[in-house]
Design a protein around this motif. Sequence first.
Motif, short mmCIF file in Angstrom:
data_model
loop_
_atom_site.label_atom_id
_atom_site.label_comp_id
_atom_site.label_asym_id
_atom_site.label_seq_id
_atom_site.Cartn_x
_atom_site.Cartn_y
_atom_site.Cartn_z
N TYR A 371 35.44 22.59 -22.78
CA TYR A 371 34.87 21.61 -21.85
C TYR A 371 33.76 22.31 -21.07
O TYR A 371 34.00 23.24 -20.29
N VAL A 373 30.28 22.24 -18.51
CA VAL A 373 29.50 21.55 -17.47
C VAL A 373 28.19 22.32 -17.30
O VAL A 373 28.16 23.54 -17.44
N VAL A 408 40.44 17.98 -15.00
CA VAL A 408 39.08 17.44 -14.97
C VAL A 408 39.05 16.08 -15.67
O VAL A 408 39.76 15.86 -16.66
N THR A 409 38.27 15.17 -15.12
CA THR A 409 37.98 13.89 -15.75
C THR A 409 36.47 13.68 -15.67
O THR A 409 35.77 14.36 -14.90
N GLN A 410 35.98 12.72 -16.45
CA GLN A 410 34.53 12.52 -16.49
C GLN A 410 34.19 11.05 -16.66
O GLN A 410 34.90 10.31 -17.34
N HIS A 415 31.39 14.81 -13.32
CA HIS A 415 32.65 15.46 -13.65
C HIS A 415 33.47 15.52 -12.36
O HIS A 415 32.95 15.91 -11.32
N THR A 484 26.76 14.74 -14.02
CA THR A 484 26.71 14.94 -15.47
C THR A 484 25.28 15.08 -15.97
O THR A 484 25.04 15.67 -17.02
#
Length: 486
Positions: A371, A373, A408-410, A415, A484
């Motif tokens: 994952y 970022v 974590v979520t998006q 994020h 993001t």
Amino acid sequence: MFQDLHQKLKRNQNYCLPVERGMERDFLSFTDFFESGKDPMFIIDLRSHQYLNVNQQFVNNHNKFDSLLSKFEEDIEGEIELRSLQLSHGNQTFLFNPIFQTQGKALVQVLELNELNSAARDSGKKLIEHPFVDMSVNRELLNKLPLGLIHTNRQFESIWINKKFKSLFGREIEKDFNFIDAIYVKSISQFWDKIETLNEEGGQVNFSFVIHNLKKSEEVFINASAIAVGKKHHLEEGFIFILEDKTENMHFSEEITKQNLALNQINHELDKFLYSVSHNIRGPIASLEGLLKVIEISDVQTVNELKHHLRLNLRLLNGFVSDISNVATNIHTHVNLVEVNLRDVLEQMVFFVDNIYDVKPKLNIDIPNNYFVRTDADRFGIILKSLLKNSFQYRDTRKDQFEISIKVTQNEDFHLIEITDNGIGISEKVKPYIFDMFYRGTELSNGNGMGLYNSREILKKIEGTMNIESKEREWTKVKIYLPTKV
């Protein structure tokens, strides 16, 4: 009368209006208009009423208005500055329109209103009914004004407007456009009082209002002047409103106010910063000085026991210097965006912090292995390290297990990284101040009160935000929002 005038002019055919400094360009344009214009024109000395020059159209058409020249001279008797005069003879009506005036001399255009209306009627066009429209030069000048201009009747319905007025509203003005219906006046009672005063006493009144520009979809702030007009001005009875756009000044004033407030805030923070820096450094230094004096008179065993206190004070100093360095780095260093593996960097930070506190938490990381970022790796690392140190420092020792959960979520905008611990939590009375510089919310704090403040300021630099939720004696959850699209 024209014959006498013509003889006088033969003796002075080369006369031209004197030109004031700075008016040469205007004069040249009017001279060209005078010589080649389709309307009769003449130049007159207002003090002596002597006609100084006439153009060819005046000579060719003098029989139409020759009988009105005496009437014209009577009406301008004693006038220092000419105004438009509408004079009639039989079924003919002429408008004597002053175009240019300087040093007591005037250039006058003669318009036959009957002829203009007749031409309009023959062409199927609307009859000419407003002097602003009739006077081609006046119309051109009024349309070049940086001020909006509207002539309305007594019911505030538009009769004539200039181009600037249209641009202020950002739309075409309909035939039945009502000026009052299209503006927002803050105090309508004061506005009507001023209009009543204008009707009773004449003169001019000033007021302010807001209009909505449809083209730009924004509010426009206007300072306006209103003048009552009527037949003596050769206009339909009503009002002329002159509009000045003050939007930019308003925004400039608001921006200055914001900058002053921001500057005051910076000065306040700087004063507080300098005071707290000296205080935070003075404490550990005083402790070190005291320990050194004790060491000088102590035996080896006592010195060994004091090493722990020496290390603690040196750690406090080192941590404080590091936090100060982070503040300076965040202010002066450009953001360097790279792809960061979120799971890897979090595991590294947890490992680093638990070595400091020599505590192993029950760790639950709900983040995919790959994952990524896009962010500033150095700044992001400082933020995570500071937040994890808080979790370790404020763990609840009464509980059987110290736990930290990270997930974590998006979505399409950001994020969301959540760090939750089962520590001592944050009391309601402390929550409003946790992001203040140098604030310590509990007696368990042995830091310098810069952790959360510094974390949030660094996060702002990488266009992120954060908030903290907590229940005292149960848990604390830190939510980090990273964009993001950066």
